[in-house]
Design a protein around this motif. Sequence first.
Motif, mmCIF file in Angstrom:
data_model
loop_
_atom_site.group_PDB
_atom_site.id
_atom_site.type_symbol
_atom_site.label_atom_id
_atom_site.label_comp_id
_atom_site.label_asym_id
_atom_site.label_seq_id
_atom_site.Cartn_x
_atom_site.Cartn_y
_atom_site.Cartn_z
ATOM 1 N N MET A 81 0.426 -1.552 -0.394
ATOM 2 C CA MET A 81 -0.172 0.067 0.174
ATOM 3 C C MET A 81 1.525 0.887 0.044
ATOM 4 N N LEU A 103 -3.466 -1.400 -7.717
ATOM 5 C CA LEU A 103 -4.128 -2.353 -6.435
ATOM 6 C C LEU A 103 -5.420 -2.603 -6.435
ATOM 7 N N ALA A 118 -5.703 -4.413 4.659
ATOM 8 C CA ALA A 118 -4.821 -3.219 2.959
ATOM 9 C C ALA A 118 -6.108 -1.316 3.408
ATOM 10 N N ALA A 121 -4.882 0.856 6.010
ATOM 11 C CA ALA A 121 -2.848 0.513 6.341
ATOM 12 C C ALA A 121 -2.673 1.843 7.009
#
Length: 237
Positions: A81, A103, A118, A121
Amino acid sequence: MAKSDRLFRLLHLIRGLRPPVTAARLAAAMEVSERTIYRDIDSLRAAGARIEGEAGLGYTMTEDPALPPQTFSQIELEALMLGLADVNQRGDADLAQAANDALIKILATLPERQQRQAMHAVNLVHRFNAPPQATIDMTLLREAMWAEEALDIGYRDLQDARTQRRIYPLALSYNDRTVMLLAWCCKRRDFRFFHVTRIEGYEQTGESFRPRRVALLREFIEQLKARCEPSQTGFPS
């Protein structure tokens, strides 16, 4: 657009748009009719995609057969990330879009728990001084590097003098304040760094320097090691 390309793009949209995504929104993004969207979703389902929802309610991807399942540790997810966010802020428009697309694909392969990790993050990126954007087409420049094709460039140096060079483009270096192109300069018969914002245009030559790229990069690294102290890192300006 071929049907296979359309189905691939539809998968990408369903992955990336906030669910549930309506057929009307998909049709607008794809520039096709809603009827085509309904038929294509049926085709994706027949191929094994688990897409929940129906007309009028919207659709949600619950399993994507086009991408293999992935698993990462939490710190690996944080690293991914962080890296993609940095590319999004420092790269040109095409590179930033590629980071967003990557992504979306990565998230689509993750279990729900890791998707939440994710999306939340703890490592964030914010650069107050992003490198200035080049006026040349960076995508075509990257394609010349991939193809190992010489380019003729017009370049204005730091003293504002304009020269014409034939170069072998080797790599792009993203420094704190600028993006530099590492190339072999045929005029100087040596390696040079060019500020991409000072490249005023370039032309494809059709001249290939394949397979010299790897050897040239190896030679540059050896020269760099010879010039730098062991404790120093980075590229000379």
